[in-house]
Design a protein around this motif. Structure first.
Motif, PDB file in Angstrom:
ATOM      1  N   ASP A 130       0.901  -1.408   0.157  1.00  0.00           N
ATOM      2  CA  ASP A 130      -0.032   0.103   0.283  1.00  0.00           C
ATOM      3  C   ASP A 130       0.982   1.230   0.319  1.00  0.00           C
ATOM      4  O   ASP A 130       0.540   2.125  -0.656  1.00  0.00           O
ATOM      5  CB  ASP A 130      -0.893  -0.065   1.227  1.00  0.00           C
ATOM      6  CG  ASP A 130      -2.219  -1.156   1.097  1.00  0.00           C
ATOM      7  OD1 ASP A 130      -2.326  -1.685  -0.025  1.00  0.00           O
ATOM      8  OD2 ASP A 130      -2.602  -1.373   2.337  1.00  0.00           O
ATOM      9  N   ALA A 131       1.903   1.348   0.960  1.00  0.00           N
ATOM     10  CA  ALA A 131       2.879   2.356   0.763  1.00  0.00           C
ATOM     11  C   ALA A 131       3.441   2.689  -0.541  1.00  0.00           C
ATOM     12  O   ALA A 131       3.558   3.787  -0.761  1.00  0.00           O
ATOM     13  CB  ALA A 131       3.621   2.239   1.946  1.00  0.00           C
ATOM     14  N   LEU A 132       3.765   1.696  -1.128  1.00  0.00           N
ATOM     15  CA  LEU A 132       4.608   1.797  -2.199  1.00  0.00           C
ATOM     16  C   LEU A 132       3.653   2.349  -3.402  1.00  0.00           C
ATOM     17  O   LEU A 132       4.151   2.824  -4.438  1.00  0.00           O
ATOM     18  CB  LEU A 132       4.948   0.379  -2.806  1.00  0.00           C
ATOM     19  CG  LEU A 132       6.150  -0.107  -1.786  1.00  0.00           C
ATOM     20  CD1 LEU A 132       6.569  -1.405  -2.383  1.00  0.00           C
ATOM     21  CD2 LEU A 132       7.558   0.848  -2.155  1.00  0.00           C
ATOM     22  N   GLU A 133       2.314   2.472  -3.131  1.00  0.00           N
ATOM     23  CA  GLU A 133       1.361   3.072  -4.069  1.00  0.00           C
ATOM     24  C   GLU A 133       1.343   4.453  -4.031  1.00  0.00           C
ATOM     25  O   GLU A 133       0.486   5.045  -4.714  1.00  0.00           O
ATOM     26  CB  GLU A 133       0.137   2.299  -4.113  1.00  0.00           C
ATOM     27  CG  GLU A 133       0.259   0.930  -4.515  1.00  0.00           C
ATOM     28  CD  GLU A 133      -1.120   0.125  -4.374  1.00  0.00           C
ATOM     29  OE1 GLU A 133      -2.134   0.683  -4.533  1.00  0.00           O
ATOM     30  OE2 GLU A 133      -0.951  -1.012  -4.583  1.00  0.00           O
ATOM     31  N   SER A 134       1.722   5.148  -2.866  1.00  0.00           N
ATOM     32  CA  SER A 134       1.910   6.481  -2.846  1.00  0.00           C
ATOM     33  C   SER A 134       2.173   7.539  -3.551  1.00  0.00           C
ATOM     34  O   SER A 134       3.468   7.217  -4.046  1.00  0.00           O
ATOM     35  CB  SER A 134       2.710   6.832  -1.344  1.00  0.00           C
ATOM     36  OG  SER A 134       2.189   8.160  -0.952  1.00  0.00           O
ATOM     37  N   LYS A 135       1.530   8.443  -3.884  1.00  0.00           N
ATOM     38  CA  LYS A 135       2.129   9.361  -5.121  1.00  0.00           C
ATOM     39  C   LYS A 135       3.485  10.230  -4.863  1.00  0.00           C
ATOM     40  O   LYS A 135       4.292  10.379  -5.644  1.00  0.00           O
ATOM     41  CB  LYS A 135       1.096  10.654  -5.439  1.00  0.00           C
ATOM     42  CG  LYS A 135      -0.160  10.198  -6.141  1.00  0.00           C
ATOM     43  CD  LYS A 135       0.301  10.347  -7.380  1.00  0.00           C
ATOM     44  CE  LYS A 135      -1.226  10.202  -8.205  1.00  0.00           C
ATOM     45  NZ  LYS A 135      -1.035   9.863  -9.768  1.00  0.00           N
TER      46      LYS A 135
END
Length: 94
Positions: free
Chosen positions: A36-41
């Protein structure tokens, strides 16, 4: 992080080659939070290169579709920035 269930101390049966050590493992909740964190802009939008390189190094943990989306977003940002930088250089060298 252990209290949040994102990592846990695992047992390591191999003899330590030095001081005693703890082996940390990521349960499913930890893997999901990382993905999830790796999908942050902010990984792809930040001008400083280091966050993107960190993201890239961790990206093998990302979901494949999310990796492609983030990578494509970063590419767009860099291509736009390249156009802007070229225009600046053109203005300066006239």
């Amino acid at each position: 992080m252990t209290k949040l269930g994102l990592i846990r101390v695992g047992a390591d049966e191999s003899p330590a080659a030095g001081p005693e050590r703890r082996v940390l493992k990521r349960p499913a909740a930890g893997r999901d939070r990382l993905a999830d964190a790796l999908e942050s802009k902010h990984w792809v939008e930040n001008r400083v290169h280091q966050p993107f390189l960190i993201w890239l190094a961790l990206s093998w943990q990302a979901r494949p579709r999310a990796f492609r989306k983030q990578f494509d977003e970063r590419k767009k940002i860099l291509e736009k920035r390249l156009v802007e930088e070229r225009a600046t250089l053109e203005d300066v060298t006239r």
